[in-house]
Design a protein around this motif. Sequence first.
Motif, short mmCIF file in Angstrom:
data_model
loop_
_atom_site.label_atom_id
_atom_site.label_comp_id
_atom_site.label_asym_id
_atom_site.label_seq_id
_atom_site.Cartn_x
_atom_site.Cartn_y
_atom_site.Cartn_z
N MET A 1 10.08 -6.00 -14.39
CA MET A 1 9.02 -5.50 -13.52
C MET A 1 7.97 -4.81 -14.40
N GLN A 2 6.72 -5.12 -14.15
CA GLN A 2 5.63 -4.61 -14.98
C GLN A 2 4.71 -3.72 -14.15
N ASN A 24 -3.91 -4.63 -23.70
CA ASN A 24 -3.35 -4.66 -25.04
C ASN A 24 -2.16 -3.70 -25.19
N LYS A 25 -2.09 -2.69 -24.32
CA LYS A 25 -0.95 -1.76 -24.33
C LYS A 25 0.21 -2.27 -23.47
N GLY A 26 0.04 -3.45 -22.86
CA GLY A 26 1.12 -4.06 -22.13
C GLY A 26 1.07 -3.92 -20.62
N TYR A 27 0.04 -3.28 -20.09
CA TYR A 27 -0.09 -3.19 -18.64
C TYR A 27 -0.61 -4.51 -18.08
N LYS A 47 -3.21 -12.72 -21.46
CA LYS A 47 -2.35 -13.04 -20.31
C LYS A 47 -1.99 -11.84 -19.46
N ASN A 48 -2.22 -10.63 -19.96
CA ASN A 48 -1.95 -9.42 -19.17
C ASN A 48 -3.08 -9.11 -18.19
N ILE A 49 -4.20 -9.83 -18.31
CA ILE A 49 -5.35 -9.57 -17.45
C ILE A 49 -5.45 -10.67 -16.39
N VAL A 50 -5.50 -10.24 -15.15
CA VAL A 50 -5.66 -11.15 -14.03
C VAL A 50 -7.06 -10.96 -13.47
N PRO A 51 -7.98 -11.91 -13.69
CA PRO A 51 -9.33 -11.75 -13.16
C PRO A 51 -9.33 -11.94 -11.64
N VAL A 52 -9.87 -10.95 -10.94
CA VAL A 52 -9.95 -10.98 -9.48
C VAL A 52 -11.42 -10.92 -9.11
N VAL A 53 -11.95 -12.03 -8.64
CA VAL A 53 -13.36 -12.10 -8.28
C VAL A 53 -13.49 -11.60 -6.85
N ARG A 77 0.40 1.36 -10.87
CA ARG A 77 0.50 2.63 -11.60
C ARG A 77 -0.75 3.47 -11.40
N CYS A 78 -1.91 2.80 -11.34
CA CYS A 78 -3.17 3.55 -11.30
C CYS A 78 -4.29 2.65 -10.78
N PHE A 79 -5.27 3.29 -10.17
CA PHE A 79 -6.47 2.61 -9.69
C PHE A 79 -7.65 3.20 -10.44
N VAL A 80 -8.31 2.40 -11.27
CA VAL A 80 -9.43 2.88 -12.07
C VAL A 80 -10.70 2.31 -11.45
N TYR A 81 -11.56 3.20 -11.00
CA TYR A 81 -12.79 2.79 -10.31
C TYR A 81 -13.98 3.00 -11.24
#
Length: 166
Positions: A1-2, A24-27, A47-53, A77-81
Amino acid sequence: MQDVVIVTGASSGIGSEVTEKLANKGYRVLAVASREKLLRRLYSFNKNIVPVVADPTSHEGARIIQKYLDREDGTVRCFVYSNPHRSASGISKPSAQATLHLTEQLSHYFTHAKVVLISSDKKPLQKDLEKNLYDSLKEAVDTTQLDIELICSQSVEQVVAEVAAA
């Protein structure tokens, strides 16, 4: 689980920098932005980045983000706005209500919501707008039942540290 981190305004500026550092830190990062071409080009290599348009301030945008979260195997874990909205003059027009609404809509994916507001602009007017957003959002959060920790930052390193501490 990530662990999953949501970053809005991820197609450019500080939102893009934060997204890349966290990935790059694995999130696992849901990189949300409305500029599809730029978003997909920036993140096609990690591959750790999921682009959401999606437009995170719209109801439809929130539904799109929810669909991606339903597919991810992990907890938010967190919501960065990172405020992605700019007027023709280039000045951001942040909306506390849009930020709060999105946070509320996604709240069942959090055990504890840590919302980090970021801005790459250090102009006095921009700082005032960001301070107004923070104050308005803090006031709105205080009247809800949500367990939200609200942080304001202009540093990529501080944002990454806040996510790690969440």
